[in-house]
Design a protein around this motif. Structure first.
Motif, short mmCIF file in Angstrom:
data_model
loop_
_atom_site.label_atom_id
_atom_site.label_comp_id
_atom_site.label_asym_id
_atom_site.label_seq_id
_atom_site.Cartn_x
_atom_site.Cartn_y
_atom_site.Cartn_z
N ALA A 46 -22.46 -19.86 8.20
CA ALA A 46 -21.07 -19.51 7.88
C ALA A 46 -20.55 -18.41 8.80
CB ALA A 46 -20.95 -19.09 6.41
N MET A 47 -21.42 -17.44 9.12
CA MET A 47 -21.00 -16.37 10.03
C MET A 47 -20.77 -16.91 11.43
SD MET A 47 -20.10 -13.27 10.40
CE MET A 47 -20.73 -11.75 9.74
N ALA A 48 -21.61 -17.83 11.88
CA ALA A 48 -21.42 -18.44 13.20
C ALA A 48 -20.08 -19.17 13.26
CB ALA A 48 -22.57 -19.39 13.52
N ASP A 49 -19.72 -19.84 12.18
CA ASP A 49 -18.43 -20.53 12.12
C ASP A 49 -17.27 -19.54 12.24
OD1 ASP A 49 -16.70 -22.86 11.62
OD2 ASP A 49 -16.31 -21.88 9.69
N LEU A 50 -17.34 -18.44 11.48
CA LEU A 50 -16.29 -17.41 11.57
C LEU A 50 -16.23 -16.79 12.96
CD1 LEU A 50 -16.34 -15.16 8.37
CD2 LEU A 50 -14.52 -16.66 9.16
N HIS A 51 -17.39 -16.53 13.52
CA HIS A 51 -17.48 -15.90 14.84
C HIS A 51 -16.81 -16.79 15.89
CE1 HIS A 51 -20.24 -13.61 17.85
NE2 HIS A 51 -19.18 -12.88 17.56
N MET A 52 -17.04 -18.09 15.80
CA MET A 52 -16.43 -19.01 16.75
C MET A 52 -14.92 -19.13 16.49
SD MET A 52 -16.54 -20.92 19.36
CE MET A 52 -18.15 -21.47 19.81
N ARG A 53 -14.56 -19.23 15.23
CA ARG A 53 -13.15 -19.43 14.89
C ARG A 53 -12.28 -18.22 15.26
NH1 ARG A 53 -11.93 -20.12 8.87
NH2 ARG A 53 -13.99 -21.00 9.00
N TRP A 54 -12.77 -17.00 15.02
CA TRP A 54 -11.95 -15.81 15.21
C TRP A 54 -12.20 -15.09 16.53
CZ3 TRP A 54 -7.82 -15.06 12.34
CH2 TRP A 54 -7.76 -15.71 11.11
N MET A 55 -13.40 -15.19 17.06
CA MET A 55 -13.71 -14.46 18.30
C MET A 55 -13.98 -15.39 19.48
SD MET A 55 -13.52 -11.35 17.19
CE MET A 55 -14.20 -10.36 18.49
N ASP A 56 -14.04 -16.69 19.20
CA ASP A 56 -14.33 -17.69 20.21
C ASP A 56 -15.68 -17.43 20.89
OD1 ASP A 56 -13.68 -20.12 21.38
OD2 ASP A 56 -12.69 -19.17 23.11
N LEU A 57 -16.63 -16.94 20.07
CA LEU A 57 -17.98 -16.66 20.56
C LEU A 57 -18.98 -17.48 19.75
CD1 LEU A 57 -17.71 -12.77 20.89
CD2 LEU A 57 -17.75 -14.44 22.77
N PRO A 58 -19.93 -18.12 20.42
CA PRO A 58 -20.90 -18.94 19.69
C PRO A 58 -21.95 -18.10 18.97
CG PRO A 58 -21.42 -18.93 22.03
CD PRO A 58 -20.13 -18.15 21.86
N GLY A 59 -22.49 -18.66 17.91
CA GLY A 59 -23.58 -18.04 17.18
C GLY A 59 -23.11 -17.00 16.18
N PRO A 60 -24.02 -16.61 15.30
CA PRO A 60 -23.67 -15.61 14.29
C PRO A 60 -23.60 -14.21 14.89
CG PRO A 60 -25.97 -16.17 14.09
CD PRO A 60 -25.40 -17.07 15.16
N THR A 61 -23.07 -13.29 14.13
CA THR A 61 -23.06 -11.88 14.50
C THR A 61 -23.37 -11.07 13.24
OG1 THR A 61 -21.81 -10.15 15.65
CG2 THR A 61 -20.56 -11.56 14.13
N ASP A 62 -23.51 -9.78 13.39
CA ASP A 62 -23.90 -8.94 12.26
C ASP A 62 -22.75 -8.58 11.34
OD1 ASP A 62 -22.71 -7.32 14.16
OD2 ASP A 62 -24.41 -5.94 14.34
#
Length: 184
Positions: A46-62
């Protein structure tokens, strides 16, 4: 101050600790006490999805922060008091944070406290895109986290002392009752 935590990560974390550190930082930064904060804990997918959707960056973040109303720390003393407002949302990924904690040699709880401070500072407009911004934000982050930890340690010791005092009082009452012929 209203702080809501929703844990959808599948990992057991201390929501009380997250609320405590967030409340501490918000208070130290002079945010209106009527402000509201939402914290969401997600799994890595779910975090990877948000990261891609809002930051256009692949993979999860903290941690990710989503400010709502524009709030700044402090303010003019003669300014009218603002009404309640939504500070924003902080999204944490405990699974990702656990890996960072292991690499840094501390606990998941410590890492989540650090990330909560980081997230609140982002909500207040701090950033670390430029070296001077990073230096300012990370120094403030470290200072706030150290103050919160010191506050927690002091509260722990005060609680322990109160427990010891209560046991001593209970014992003295018992002996007072014995000396006066009363039965306990």
């Amino acid at each position: 101050m209203t702080i809501e935590v929703s844990n959808e990560s599948g990992i057991d974390v201390s929501e009380e600790e997250l609320i405590s550190v967030a409340r501490f930082v918000i208070g130290k930064m002079d945010v209106n006490p009527a402000a509201e904060l939402s914290m969401l804990l997600l799994d890595t997918a779910a975090m990877a999805d948000l990261h891609m959707r809002w930051m256009d960056l692949p993979g999860p973040t903290d941690v990710m922060s989503f400010p709502m109303d524009e709030l700044e720390p402090g303010g003019r003393p003669d300014a009218p008091e603002p009404g309640p407002s939504m500070l924003g949302d902080i999204v944490l990924c405990p699974e990702f944070a656990a890996k960072q904690a292991a690499d840094a040699g501390h606990t998941l709880g410590q890492e989540l406290a650090l990330l909560t401070v980081h997230g609140v500072l982002h909500l207040l407009g701090y950033d670390h895109a430029e070296p001077d911004e990073e230096k300012e934000m990370f120094a403030l982050q470290r200072e706030l986290l150290e103050e919160w930890v010191a506050d927690q340690v002091q509260a722990y010791h005060q609680d322990r002392q109160s427990q010891k005092d209560q046991r001593l009082l209970d014992k003295s009452r018992y002996f007072d009752e014995l000396n006066h012929g009363d039965t306990p």
